[in-house]
Design a protein around this motif. Sequence first.
Motif, PDB file in Angstrom:
ATOM      1  N   VAL A 107       0.849  -1.186   0.000  1.00  0.00           N
ATOM      2  CA  VAL A 107       0.000   0.000   0.000  1.00  0.00           C
ATOM      3  C   VAL A 107       0.890   1.243   0.000  1.00  0.00           C
ATOM      4  CG1 VAL A 107      -1.769   1.279   1.280  1.00  0.00           C
ATOM      5  CG2 VAL A 107      -1.844  -1.221   1.207  1.00  0.00           C
ATOM      6  N   GLY A 189     -18.639  -0.277   3.211  1.00  0.00           N
ATOM      7  CA  GLY A 189     -17.807  -0.732   2.113  1.00  0.00           C
ATOM      8  C   GLY A 189     -17.881   0.087   0.842  1.00  0.00           C
ATOM      9  N   ARG A 190     -18.690   1.134   0.827  1.00  0.00           N
ATOM     10  CA  ARG A 190     -18.860   1.937  -0.382  1.00  0.00           C
ATOM     11  C   ARG A 190     -18.365   3.371  -0.144  1.00  0.00           C
ATOM     12  NH1 ARG A 190     -22.510  -0.305  -4.048  1.00  0.00           N
ATOM     13  NH2 ARG A 190     -22.969   1.779  -4.874  1.00  0.00           N
ATOM     14  N   GLU A 231      -8.995   2.610  -1.571  1.00  0.00           N
ATOM     15  CA  GLU A 231      -9.590   1.273  -1.636  1.00  0.00           C
ATOM     16  C   GLU A 231      -8.533   0.189  -1.423  1.00  0.00           C
ATOM     17  OE1 GLU A 231     -11.460   1.465  -5.456  1.00  0.00           O
ATOM     18  OE2 GLU A 231     -13.392   2.139  -4.620  1.00  0.00           O
ATOM     19  N   ARG A 232      -7.347   0.412  -1.927  1.00  0.00           N
ATOM     20  CA  ARG A 232      -6.257  -0.560  -1.722  1.00  0.00           C
ATOM     21  C   ARG A 232      -5.896  -0.656  -0.248  1.00  0.00           C
ATOM     22  NH1 ARG A 232      -0.509  -0.389  -5.047  1.00  0.00           N
ATOM     23  NH2 ARG A 232       0.347  -2.362  -4.258  1.00  0.00           N
ATOM     24  N   LEU A 234      -7.904   0.005   2.353  1.00  0.00           N
ATOM     25  CA  LEU A 234      -8.989  -0.657   3.084  1.00  0.00           C
ATOM     26  C   LEU A 234      -9.014  -2.154   2.816  1.00  0.00           C
ATOM     27  CD1 LEU A 234     -11.921   1.900   2.786  1.00  0.00           C
ATOM     28  CD2 LEU A 234     -10.454   1.434   4.746  1.00  0.00           C
ATOM     29  N   ALA A 235      -8.696  -2.558   1.591  1.00  0.00           N
ATOM     30  CA  ALA A 235      -8.683  -3.983   1.266  1.00  0.00           C
ATOM     31  C   ALA A 235      -7.638  -4.738   2.085  1.00  0.00           C
ATOM     32  CB  ALA A 235      -8.424  -4.182  -0.222  1.00  0.00           C
ATOM     33  N   ALA A 236      -6.603  -4.030   2.553  1.00  0.00           N
ATOM     34  CA  ALA A 236      -5.533  -4.665   3.334  1.00  0.00           C
ATOM     35  C   ALA A 236      -5.848  -4.728   4.822  1.00  0.00           C
ATOM     36  CB  ALA A 236      -4.223  -3.913   3.112  1.00  0.00           C
ATOM     37  N   SER A 240     -11.881  -6.203   6.805  1.00  0.00           N
ATOM     38  CA  SER A 240     -12.382  -5.003   6.137  1.00  0.00           C
ATOM     39  C   SER A 240     -13.824  -5.159   5.651  1.00  0.00           C
ATOM     40  CB  SER A 240     -11.477  -4.629   4.958  1.00  0.00           C
ATOM     41  OG  SER A 240     -11.396  -5.687   4.008  1.00  0.00           O
ATOM     42  N   ARG A 241     -14.248  -6.369   5.384  1.00  0.00           N
ATOM     43  CA  ARG A 241     -15.618  -6.566   4.890  1.00  0.00           C
ATOM     44  C   ARG A 241     -16.663  -6.220   5.942  1.00  0.00           C
ATOM     45  NH1 ARG A 241     -15.357 -12.316   1.491  1.00  0.00           N
ATOM     46  NH2 ARG A 241     -13.836 -11.614  -0.092  1.00  0.00           N
TER      47      ARG A 241
END
Length: 294
Positions: A107, A189-190, A231-232, A234-236, A240-241
């Motif tokens: 990241v 998530g949005r 977004e990258r 948060l994906a890490a 996070s979901r």
Amino acid sequence: MSRTRIALVTARPHPDVGVDRDLPLLQQALDAEGADAVAVCWDDAEADWEAFDLAVVRSTWDYSWRPAEFLAWGDRCGSLTSLANRPSVLRWNADKRYLGMLADLGVPVVPTRYVSPGSPADLPHSHEYVIKPTSGAGARFAARYRPEDHDEALRHLERMQAEGLTAMVQPYMRRIDTTGERALIFVAGRFLHAVRKNAVLSPGTPYDQRKVPHPGLRPWSPTRAELAAAERALAAVPGSRDLLYARVDLVEDEDGNPQVMEVELVEPNLFLTVHPGSLPAVAGAIVRTATDAR
């Protein structure tokens, strides 16, 4: 069915704690969604957390003064009701050493070195830099230094180490003085909205002086590169979901590329006063989370 009961978790009034101007707006929006929402201080010994379907951490802006107590509260509250964000997320995010973990995952983050109590300072000699604690909010214990400010910076570190705090040393990202800092808000998530603010730290401002945490605040439309970097990041994030809310703060490097300054998952200001049109979306996400938890 009875109305959904939601606790909006905040802090006690204090001269050094900002006023949460989003809170009354959010309460009204939740009422419009058919929920009963009340503000509750996280350290209120009389609070009956089991009486709520969901507790949403909103403006616990004094948590970094006593992080162990706050995290213990999160674990306890999470055992009595549904807590958002989850206790494991609060624990992961309360210490900014997570930036090192994100960097290891590729990241783009602001380069960061950590100085724990007892470690040598080894401060930069060729460029401006920032010192701040790994557990902090509202620019508390943060300051900007030039190479010639070495002795003052050392006194700053000594004060932090005396209090058992680990320091972060980062290069001062100079483009923030002209292009500012961006904050991108995500709910369920949005991507929701973004703001831009001016630089918080000025040369010569003492580390123990209170700062304006969000100067020059205004709406912002993020670039595709900024959105991709957020977004990258948060994906890490572990889990996070399950995030109800998230804020990713970005600055630009010398080439104009977005770099992650912080990922705020504990008690981020969502800037709903700047974007009042987002209130229904935030309230709706909170109510759906509470309903799912019942």
